[in-house]
Structures are given as C-alpha cells and as structure tokens.
Design a protein around this motif. Structure first.
Motif, PDB file in Angstrom:
ATOM      1  N   LYS A  29      33.181  42.951  26.852  1.00 46.41           N
ATOM      2  CA  LYS A  29      33.676  42.988  28.228  1.00 46.41           C
ATOM      3  C   LYS A  29      35.143  43.404  28.257  1.00 46.41           C
ATOM      4  O   LYS A  29      35.888  43.195  27.303  1.00 46.41           O
ATOM      5  CB  LYS A  29      33.531  41.614  28.894  1.00 46.41           C
ATOM      6  CG  LYS A  29      32.093  41.149  29.072  1.00 46.41           C
ATOM      7  CD  LYS A  29      32.053  39.784  29.733  1.00 46.41           C
ATOM      8  CE  LYS A  29      30.621  39.319  29.944  1.00 46.41           C
ATOM      9  NZ  LYS A  29      30.574  37.975  30.571  1.00 46.41           N
ATOM     10  N   ALA A  30      35.546  43.976  29.384  1.00 44.37           N
ATOM     11  CA  ALA A  30      36.942  44.320  29.633  1.00 44.37           C
ATOM     12  C   ALA A  30      37.150  44.273  31.142  1.00 44.37           C
ATOM     13  O   ALA A  30      36.196  44.047  31.908  1.00 44.37           O
ATOM     14  CB  ALA A  30      37.280  45.697  29.064  1.00 44.37           C
ATOM     15  N   VAL A  31      38.375  44.479  31.580  1.00 50.56           N
ATOM     16  CA  VAL A  31      38.708  44.428  33.008  1.00 50.56           C
ATOM     17  C   VAL A  31      39.445  45.706  33.380  1.00 50.56           C
ATOM     18  O   VAL A  31      40.349  46.149  32.656  1.00 50.56           O
ATOM     19  CB  VAL A  31      39.565  43.192  33.337  1.00 50.56           C
ATOM     20  CG1 VAL A  31      40.019  43.219  34.800  1.00 50.56           C
ATOM     21  CG2 VAL A  31      38.782  41.912  33.064  1.00 50.56           C
ATOM     22  N   LEU A  32      39.054  46.293  34.500  1.00 51.78           N
ATOM     23  CA  LEU A  32      39.703  47.498  35.018  1.00 51.78           C
ATOM     24  C   LEU A  32      40.404  47.187  36.321  1.00 51.78           C
ATOM     25  O   LEU A  32      39.846  46.521  37.186  1.00 51.78           O
ATOM     26  CB  LEU A  32      38.661  48.602  35.226  1.00 51.78           C
ATOM     27  CG  LEU A  32      39.156  49.951  35.764  1.00 51.78           C
ATOM     28  CD1 LEU A  32      38.317  51.096  35.190  1.00 51.78           C
ATOM     29  CD2 LEU A  32      39.118  50.028  37.308  1.00 51.78           C
ATOM     30  N   ARG A  33      41.639  47.666  36.443  1.00 50.56           N
ATOM     31  CA  ARG A  33      42.400  47.559  37.703  1.00 50.56           C
ATOM     32  C   ARG A  33      42.751  48.969  38.152  1.00 50.56           C
ATOM     33  O   ARG A  33      43.208  49.796  37.364  1.00 50.56           O
ATOM     34  CB  ARG A  33      43.690  46.767  37.483  1.00 50.56           C
ATOM     35  CG  ARG A  33      43.484  45.309  37.180  1.00 50.56           C
ATOM     36  CD  ARG A  33      43.713  44.431  38.390  1.00 50.56           C
ATOM     37  NE  ARG A  33      45.114  44.362  38.778  1.00 50.56           N
ATOM     38  CZ  ARG A  33      45.530  43.743  39.897  1.00 50.56           C
ATOM     39  NH1 ARG A  33      44.645  43.198  40.710  1.00 50.56           N
ATOM     40  NH2 ARG A  33      46.809  43.681  40.196  1.00 50.56           N
ATOM     41  N   LYS A  34      42.545  49.243  39.433  1.00 47.16           N
ATOM     42  CA  LYS A  34      42.809  50.575  39.947  1.00 47.16           C
ATOM     43  C   LYS A  34      43.553  50.509  41.271  1.00 47.16           C
ATOM     44  O   LYS A  34      43.559  49.470  41.951  1.00 47.16           O
ATOM     45  CB  LYS A  34      41.500  51.346  40.144  1.00 47.16           C
ATOM     46  CG  LYS A  34      40.609  50.765  41.260  1.00 47.16           C
ATOM     47  CD  LYS A  34      39.239  51.443  41.319  1.00 47.16           C
ATOM     48  CE  LYS A  34      39.300  52.832  41.842  1.00 47.16           C
ATOM     49  NZ  LYS A  34      39.664  52.893  43.288  1.00 47.16           N
ATOM     50  N   LYS A  35      44.185  51.601  41.636  1.00 40.70           N
ATOM     51  CA  LYS A  35      44.760  51.694  42.962  1.00 40.70           C
ATOM     52  C   LYS A  35      43.649  51.767  43.995  1.00 40.70           C
ATOM     53  O   LYS A  35      42.558  52.285  43.708  1.00 40.70           O
ATOM     54  CB  LYS A  35      45.641  52.940  43.087  1.00 40.70           C
ATOM     55  CG  LYS A  35      46.959  52.880  42.342  1.00 40.70           C
ATOM     56  CD  LYS A  35      47.830  54.055  42.724  1.00 40.70           C
ATOM     57  CE  LYS A  35      49.199  53.965  42.058  1.00 40.70           C
ATOM     58  NZ  LYS A  35      50.103  55.031  42.524  1.00 40.70           N
ATOM     59  N   PRO A  36      43.891  51.267  45.213  1.00 44.89           N
ATOM     60  CA  PRO A  36      42.888  51.443  46.270  1.00 44.89           C
ATOM     61  C   PRO A  36      42.887  52.888  46.753  1.00 44.89           C
ATOM     62  O   PRO A  36      43.850  53.629  46.530  1.00 44.89           O
ATOM     63  CB  PRO A  36      43.370  50.489  47.366  1.00 44.89           C
ATOM     64  CG  PRO A  36      44.841  50.375  47.158  1.00 44.89           C
ATOM     65  CD  PRO A  36      45.069  50.501  45.671  1.00 44.89           C
TER      66      PRO A  36
END
Length: 340
Positions: free
Chosen positions: A45-52
């Motif tokens: 597992k990993a986590v992704l953060r993105k701009k809206p």
C-alpha cells in the motif's frame, strides 16, 4: 475525483524503483484541500496526494512543497512518512501529485480522545508538543531547505497573503473579520528575528499515532509549511483549546481538561517553552487572533471551492459556511478581552 490507474501505474513503474503494478486508487473520504487516495499495488500500500482540479488560488495546494519538506525531514527526529515519487507533469493524471509511504496507525479526529485513559491521553498531547518543538529546532539549511521561505517579517507577509486570499474567495460580508484584519494590520509585533520551519496546520487530526500507545508516527498535511515564525504554529494549535467541541468544530472548549488528562493552554505553552529554551511568548493575544483569522480565511477558500465545484468533499465543504463568522467573533473576543 477519479484517477487514470493505468497512466498512474506506468508513471510509477518508471519513477519509483521497486514499484510493480497494477495499481488501484481509492479516494479517502476526509480532507478538503488536496484529494488523497489509498493506492493498492503488488508491493503493498501507499498514499497519493494530488492537487484538486479546476482554477486554484495562487500558491494554494502546493503538493510539491509537501513532498519536499517531508523528504527533507526524514531522519531528523520529526516523524514523517517516507516519500516515494513526485510528479509535476499534469498530463499524467490531470494534476501534480506525489506518492508516500502508507503509515499503519490511527488518526484521532476528536481532540478530547474519549476512547483512551487519562495517562494515554496526556501522552498523546506530550508527543505532539515534543514533535512541534523538534520541528522548530531543525536548521532549515542543514536539511536542504534554506530557500523554503523568507526569514523575517513573517506575520506581516502572512497577514497580507491571507487577507488577499480571503478577499479573493469572499462570498459575503463578515464585519468581525473585517475588524480583525484591520486590528491585526495595526498591531503587528516588531519582528524579533526568530525563524524556523513551520508546519502551518499543526493539529491532532493531521497526525498518525500508533494503534495502542501514545506514540506519534507521522505528521501529515504540510502544504502550508514554510520558513516562518515558530509562534505561528504553537498559537494555531492552542487556538483549538478555545474552539467549540460541537458541530463541525473539533475544539476543546467546555471540556474539563484537568479531569481528562489534557494540559491547559498555559501548561502546553510552558512545556513547549521548556523544550525550546524560551522564557515565554509575548504578544500571545495577537498570535491567537491571527490564527483565528487565518482559519477563517482557509475555510472561506474551502467554501468558495465548494460553490464553484472544485471541493474535494463538496457536501462537507458547504457546511463550513456557518463557522466563518464564529471564528470572526472569537477573534474579536480575543482582541477585546485579552490584548493588553
């Protein structure tokens, strides 16, 4: 708020050593600023953060800054997740994003932490205090962040920035906030030369704790981080001691802190000062009023994104409307009652 999983997988295979697809992306329900996704892939597992998506306010949603500061803090004693990849090419999934380690722990949404013992609860608050002090003791130059912000005149620059962003996203007139802005502009403390890395949104629900002990595993949500004044972080966190513990607010007002093992605001500040070698924090009322205004400006931005269709969680975002004038009244109350 969906992701092209094939495009993401191809990018990660090329830029994250050891990654092996395919990848599945599932959006977390919480969060208002940068949409966050759980990634499941062949390696775990990993986590992704993105701009809206959509048109964004200048300097907002800085996922590149989040990635950079957490990568720099790895190994400093400030708890952060490991960083895996940063993508600033918007053609991959539509916006810039980064991928970080999935930290297996718990996020505490209620600062009263009702589910644990008093000793455990006190340990959680002490861990937050220790981590904040550790952050403010990091030398930005020694971790490659000398250019992460401008030292000096931090509150003057921040007040100008947040007043501008508040006006840019303003949807109705709030007299108390207007008065607070004017008062803050007229009562800026003289610059004392203090400078450190600051988190910018230091609160309990931006952290991950161990499941069964009061150990802080990771501090999240660094998009507002910069080189600034450490008193901004400590005042912003202590503002939550005064916020209501009802509705959509998650504050500590009305809670008998002594009875449940939570330090008072004064005790928390005193422990922070001990850890950082300070005798005290002058102009405390200014920093609290500034923090309340800044939160109002942040919520106003959330509301504006909801009204224009760009919010990460639109239904929840619309509910912040009533909180904005409450924060204005609280700021005016600090100014009228506590500022000498």
């Amino acid at each position: 708020m969906t992701i092209d999983e094939a495009a993401l997988g191809a990018y990660l295979e090329a830029h994250w050593p050891g990654f092996k697809g395919p990848v599945k992306a599932e959006k977390f329900a919480g969060g208002q600023s940068n949409p966050t996704f759980m990634l499941t892939h062949a390696g775990g597992k990993a986590v992704l953060r993105k701009k809206p998506p959509g048109q964004l306010l200048k300097s907002a949603h800085a996922v590149d800054r989040e990635y950079r500061v957490m990568k720099a803090l790895d190994g400093t004693g400030v708890p952060v997740p490991a960083m895996h990849a940063l993508c600033e090419d918007e053609s991959v999934i539509g916006t810039a994003f980064y991928v970080m380690e999935f930290v297996d722990g718990r996020i505490i949404w209620d600062p009263a932490v009702p589910e644990v013992s008093n000793e455990h609860r006190a340990g959680i608050y002490d861990a937050m205090n220790a981590a904040l002090a550790a952050l403010h003791m990091v030398d930005p130059a020694k971790v490659g962040l000398a250019d992460f912000g401008r030292p000096g005149n931090y509150f003057a620059r921040q007040l100008s920035r947040w007043a501008e962003q508040y006006r840019a996203s303003e949807t109705e007139d709030h007299p108390d906030i207007n008065r607070t802005i004017v008062w803050l502009e007229q009562n800026l403390p003289a610059d004392d030369g203090r400078s450190s890395l600051v988190h910018g949104d230091y609160r309990i629900d931006n952290m991950i704790f161990a499941h069964d002990e009061p150990r802080l595993l990771a501090i999240l949500d660094w998009e507002l981080s910069t080189i600034g004044h450490p008193f901004a972080d400590i005042a912003y966190q202590c503002m939550h001691w005064r916020l209501p513990h009802e509705g959509s607010f998650r504050g500590l007002a009305g809670i008998d802190r002594k009875a449940v093992g939570i330090p008072t605001e004064a005790e928390y500040v005193a422990r922070y000062c001990q850890r950082t070698g300070l005798d005290g924090i002058p102009n405390w009322g200014f920093y609290l009023a500034f923090s309340l205004f800044r939160m109002a400006a942040i919520l106003q931005g959330v509301l504006k994104r909801a009204l224009t269709g760009n919010a990460s969680n639109p239904e929840r975002a619309l509910k912040v409307k009533d909180n904005i004038p409450i924060l204005g009244r609280m700021a005016v109350d600090v100014i009228d009652r506590e500022v000498k």
